[in-house]
Design a protein around this motif. Structure first.
Motif, PDB file in Angstrom:
ATOM      1  N   THR A  33       0.825  -1.204   0.000  1.00 23.00           N
ATOM      2  CA  THR A  33       0.000   0.000   0.000  1.00 23.00           C
ATOM      3  C   THR A  33       0.862   1.258   0.000  1.00 23.00           C
ATOM      4  O   THR A  33       0.601   2.196  -0.738  1.00 23.00           O
ATOM      5  N   LEU A  45       3.858  -0.845   4.193  1.00 13.88           N
ATOM      6  CA  LEU A  45       2.501  -1.107   4.675  1.00 13.88           C
ATOM      7  C   LEU A  45       1.818  -2.018   3.663  1.00 13.88           C
ATOM      8  O   LEU A  45       1.718  -1.680   2.487  1.00 13.88           O
ATOM      9  N   SER A  47      -1.575  -4.551   2.679  1.00 14.02           N
ATOM     10  CA  SER A  47      -3.009  -4.697   2.899  1.00 14.02           C
ATOM     11  C   SER A  47      -3.475  -6.032   2.346  1.00 14.02           C
ATOM     12  O   SER A  47      -2.959  -6.518   1.338  1.00 14.02           O
ATOM     13  N   ASN A  51      -8.876  -5.207   1.755  1.00  9.00           N
ATOM     14  CA  ASN A  51      -8.633  -4.045   2.622  1.00  9.00           C
ATOM     15  C   ASN A  51      -9.199  -4.237   4.023  1.00  9.00           C
ATOM     16  O   ASN A  51      -9.515  -3.281   4.699  1.00  9.00           O
ATOM     17  N   TYR A  54      -4.404  -4.771   7.750  1.00  2.00           N
ATOM     18  CA  TYR A  54      -3.138  -4.183   7.328  1.00  2.00           C
ATOM     19  C   TYR A  54      -2.038  -4.673   8.259  1.00  2.00           C
ATOM     20  O   TYR A  54      -2.290  -4.977   9.418  1.00  2.00           O
ATOM     21  N   SER A  79      -5.192   1.332   7.912  1.00  7.09           N
ATOM     22  CA  SER A  79      -3.835   1.787   7.605  1.00  7.09           C
ATOM     23  C   SER A  79      -3.415   2.868   8.601  1.00  7.09           C
ATOM     24  O   SER A  79      -2.247   2.952   8.988  1.00  7.09           O
TER      25      SER A  79
END
Length: 100
Positions: A33, A45, A47, A51, A54, A79
């Motif tokens: 991400t 990061l 995912s 979604n 995370y 996130s």
């Protein structure tokens, strides 16, 4: 004769459905991400495909991104939560969200 009917009516459709479900499950994958750094660390990061969760991969700033010496965090619901975790625990920022 009854076995052929069983094959056509029950077994083959069941195997087809199972095959589709298995293929759909294996097609799901995590994706990158964002990336960043702070303090003496950098992060990626990641995912889940939906979604829904995370997680972070965290390296020392000197380590290569190809290095396997990284920390993988538990999953987060957003996130934002993941990045606050990084800022508070690795980037050494003092944010209002950081536990004291």
């Amino acid at each position: 004769m009854k076995f052929r009917i069983f094959l056509k009516v029950v077994l083959i459709p069941s195997l087809a459905v199972l095959s589709c479900l298995t293929t759909a499950h294996t097609a799901l994958a995590d994706y990158l991400t964002s990336q960043g750094s702070g303090g003496n660390y950098r992060y990626e990061l990641w995912s889940s495909d939906d979604n829904g969760s995370y997680y972070l991969k965290i390296w020392s700033i000197e380590a290569s991104t190809n290095s396997k010496s990284y920390i993988t965090t538990p999953s987060f619901d957003s996130s934002r939560e993941a990045l606050i975790y990084f800022d508070c625990n690795y980037a050494e920022k003092s944010l209002p969200e950081c536990p004291r």
